[in-house]
Design a protein around this motif. Structure first.
Motif, PDB file in Angstrom:
ATOM      1  N   PHE A  27       0.807  -1.219   0.000  1.00  0.00           N
ATOM      2  CA  PHE A  27       0.000   0.000   0.000  1.00  0.00           C
ATOM      3  C   PHE A  27       0.840   1.270   0.000  1.00  0.00           C
ATOM      4  N   GLU A  28       1.995   1.246   0.640  1.00  0.00           N
ATOM      5  CA  GLU A  28       2.856   2.436   0.664  1.00  0.00           C
ATOM      6  C   GLU A  28       3.311   2.794  -0.748  1.00  0.00           C
ATOM      7  N   ALA A  29       3.892   1.835  -1.455  1.00  0.00           N
ATOM      8  CA  ALA A  29       4.389   2.085  -2.814  1.00  0.00           C
ATOM      9  C   ALA A  29       3.239   2.395  -3.775  1.00  0.00           C
ATOM     10  N   LEU A  30       2.115   1.704  -3.613  1.00  0.00           N
ATOM     11  CA  LEU A  30       0.960   1.969  -4.466  1.00  0.00           C
ATOM     12  C   LEU A  30       0.473   3.398  -4.265  1.00  0.00           C
ATOM     13  N   GLY A  31       0.500   3.864  -3.028  1.00  0.00           N
ATOM     14  CA  GLY A  31       0.112   5.243  -2.745  1.00  0.00           C
ATOM     15  C   GLY A  31       1.007   6.246  -3.449  1.00  0.00           C
ATOM     16  N   VAL A  32       2.298   5.999  -3.416  1.00  0.00           N
ATOM     17  CA  VAL A  32       3.247   6.882  -4.110  1.00  0.00           C
ATOM     18  C   VAL A  32       2.965   6.877  -5.611  1.00  0.00           C
ATOM     19  N   GLU A  33       2.758   5.691  -6.166  1.00  0.00           N
ATOM     20  CA  GLU A  33       2.562   5.552  -7.612  1.00  0.00           C
ATOM     21  C   GLU A  33       1.241   6.142  -8.100  1.00  0.00           C
ATOM     22  N   THR A  34       0.202   6.084  -7.281  1.00  0.00           N
ATOM     23  CA  THR A  34      -1.121   6.551  -7.713  1.00  0.00           C
ATOM     24  C   THR A  34      -1.462   7.948  -7.208  1.00  0.00           C
ATOM     25  N   GLY A  35      -0.669   8.467  -6.274  1.00  0.00           N
ATOM     26  CA  GLY A  35      -0.973   9.767  -5.695  1.00  0.00           C
ATOM     27  C   GLY A  35      -2.074   9.716  -4.649  1.00  0.00           C
ATOM     28  N   LEU A  36      -2.434   8.518  -4.212  1.00  0.00           N
ATOM     29  CA  LEU A  36      -3.451   8.339  -3.173  1.00  0.00           C
ATOM     30  C   LEU A  36      -2.746   7.974  -1.873  1.00  0.00           C
ATOM     31  N   SER A  37      -3.282   8.408  -0.766  1.00  0.00           N
ATOM     32  CA  SER A  37      -2.621   8.087   0.501  1.00  0.00           C
ATOM     33  C   SER A  37      -2.764   6.596   0.797  1.00  0.00           C
ATOM     34  N   PRO A  38      -1.705   5.991   1.348  1.00  0.00           N
ATOM     35  CA  PRO A  38      -1.789   4.568   1.701  1.00  0.00           C
ATOM     36  C   PRO A  38      -2.955   4.261   2.634  1.00  0.00           C
ATOM     37  N   LYS A  39      -3.224   5.153   3.592  1.00  0.00           N
ATOM     38  CA  LYS A  39      -4.347   4.927   4.512  1.00  0.00           C
ATOM     39  C   LYS A  39      -5.670   4.926   3.765  1.00  0.00           C
ATOM     40  N   SER A  40      -5.810   5.813   2.786  1.00  0.00           N
ATOM     41  CA  SER A  40      -7.041   5.835   1.984  1.00  0.00           C
ATOM     42  C   SER A  40      -7.175   4.554   1.172  1.00  0.00           C
ATOM     43  N   LEU A  41      -6.056   4.077   0.631  1.00  0.00           N
ATOM     44  CA  LEU A  41      -6.093   2.832  -0.136  1.00  0.00           C
ATOM     45  C   LEU A  41      -6.479   1.653   0.741  1.00  0.00           C
ATOM     46  N   ILE A  42      -5.927   1.593   1.934  1.00  0.00           N
ATOM     47  CA  ILE A  42      -6.261   0.512   2.867  1.00  0.00           C
ATOM     48  C   ILE A  42      -7.748   0.550   3.199  1.00  0.00           C
ATOM     49  N   ARG A  43      -8.274   1.741   3.485  1.00  0.00           N
ATOM     50  CA  ARG A  43      -9.709   1.874   3.772  1.00  0.00           C
ATOM     51  C   ARG A  43     -10.543   1.496   2.550  1.00  0.00           C
ATOM     52  N   MET A  44     -10.092   1.943   1.374  1.00  0.00           N
ATOM     53  CA  MET A  44     -10.823   1.700   0.136  1.00  0.00           C
ATOM     54  C   MET A  44     -11.029   0.212  -0.114  1.00  0.00           C
ATOM     55  N   PHE A  45     -10.010  -0.597   0.194  1.00  0.00           N
ATOM     56  CA  PHE A  45     -10.107  -2.036  -0.042  1.00  0.00           C
ATOM     57  C   PHE A  45     -10.487  -2.813   1.215  1.00  0.00           C
ATOM     58  N   GLY A  46     -10.826  -2.101   2.279  1.00  0.00           N
ATOM     59  CA  GLY A  46     -11.289  -2.744   3.502  1.00  0.00           C
ATOM     60  C   GLY A  46     -12.736  -3.181   3.374  1.00  0.00           C
ATOM     61  N   SER A  47     -13.204  -3.924   4.359  1.00  0.00           N
ATOM     62  CA  SER A  47     -14.552  -4.495   4.289  1.00  0.00           C
ATOM     63  C   SER A  47     -15.656  -3.443   4.228  1.00  0.00           C
ATOM     64  N   SER A  48     -15.446  -2.280   4.815  1.00  0.00           N
ATOM     65  CA  SER A  48     -16.481  -1.246   4.762  1.00  0.00           C
ATOM     66  C   SER A  48     -16.129  -0.129   3.785  1.00  0.00           C
ATOM     67  N   GLY A  49     -15.047  -0.294   3.028  1.00  0.00           N
ATOM     68  CA  GLY A  49     -14.632   0.716   2.070  1.00  0.00           C
ATOM     69  C   GLY A  49     -15.597   0.824   0.904  1.00  0.00           C
ATOM     70  N   ASN A  50     -15.727   2.044   0.403  1.00  0.00           N
ATOM     71  CA  ASN A  50     -16.608   2.310  -0.732  1.00  0.00           C
ATOM     72  C   ASN A  50     -15.825   3.179  -1.716  1.00  0.00           C
ATOM     73  N   PRO A  51     -14.953   2.553  -2.513  1.00  0.00           N
ATOM     74  CA  PRO A  51     -14.074   3.342  -3.371  1.00  0.00           C
ATOM     75  C   PRO A  51     -14.824   4.075  -4.476  1.00  0.00           C
ATOM     76  N   GLN A  52     -14.354   5.299  -4.751  1.00  0.00           N
ATOM     77  CA  GLN A  52     -14.871   6.024  -5.899  1.00  0.00           C
ATOM     78  C   GLN A  52     -14.345   5.327  -7.145  1.00  0.00           C
ATOM     79  N   ALA A  53     -15.137   5.328  -8.192  1.00  0.00           N
ATOM     80  CA  ALA A  53     -14.736   4.669  -9.433  1.00  0.00           C
ATOM     81  C   ALA A  53     -13.405   5.215  -9.936  1.00  0.00           C
ATOM     82  N   LYS A  54     -13.203   6.524  -9.857  1.00  0.00           N
ATOM     83  CA  LYS A  54     -11.964   7.145 -10.323  1.00  0.00           C
ATOM     84  C   LYS A  54     -10.754   6.538  -9.623  1.00  0.00           C
ATOM     85  N   ASN A  55     -10.836   6.382  -8.309  1.00  0.00           N
ATOM     86  CA  ASN A  55      -9.723   5.827  -7.537  1.00  0.00           C
ATOM     87  C   ASN A  55      -9.548   4.330  -7.795  1.00  0.00           C
ATOM     88  N   LEU A  56     -10.652   3.613  -7.873  1.00  0.00           N
ATOM     89  CA  LEU A  56     -10.590   2.178  -8.129  1.00  0.00           C
ATOM     90  C   LEU A  56      -9.941   1.900  -9.477  1.00  0.00           C
TER      91      LEU A  56
END
Length: 117
Positions: free
Chosen positions: A55-84
């Motif tokens: 998640f750390e490297a993915l955050g750097v590569e995508t410009g999204l925070s690692p914490k947001s990515l972790i939440r996005m793919f968590g059980s209650s995450g609801n990712p925006q289509a743009k981010n997904l």
């Protein structure tokens, strides 16, 4: 019931040593999302991310925070289509894969994504 730590560690080890398994896991995650099982699809993609780029490297590569990515793919995450789609696009490039969506007619005008190759 959640997966055991040993099972997750086995998946991690196999992804890191078996390119065909790694590619199949990514494909399964995408197909599961497209089939409408978003929670399972996110879980598969989450495991794929943990076993590959992290998640750390993915955050750097995508410009999204690692914490947001972790939440996005968590059980209650609801990712925006743009981010997904930004994540999926990056993971495709990283893996050297291209995801294609195809349909087939089921009858009476209904279609669904194919379940196999």
């Amino acid at each position: 019931m959640g997966l055991t730590r040993d099972f997750k560690e086995t998946i991690l080890a196999r992804v890191q040593t078996d390119p065909k398994f790694r590619d199949a896991l990514f494909k399964e995650g995408i197909e599961t999302l497209l089939a409408g099982d978003v929670d399972t699809g996110k879980a598969i993609i989450r495991d794929y991310i943990k076993a590959t780029i992290g998640f750390e490297a993915l955050g750097v590569e995508t410009g999204l925070s690692p914490k947001s990515l972790i939440r996005m793919f968590g059980s209650s995450g609801n990712p925006q289509a743009k981010n997904l789609f930004a994540v999926i696009s990056h993971l495709q490039r990283l893996a050297g894969l291209t995801v294609h969506v195809t349909t087939r007619t089921l009858g009476r005008g209904m279609t669904r994504a194919p379940s196999g190759d």
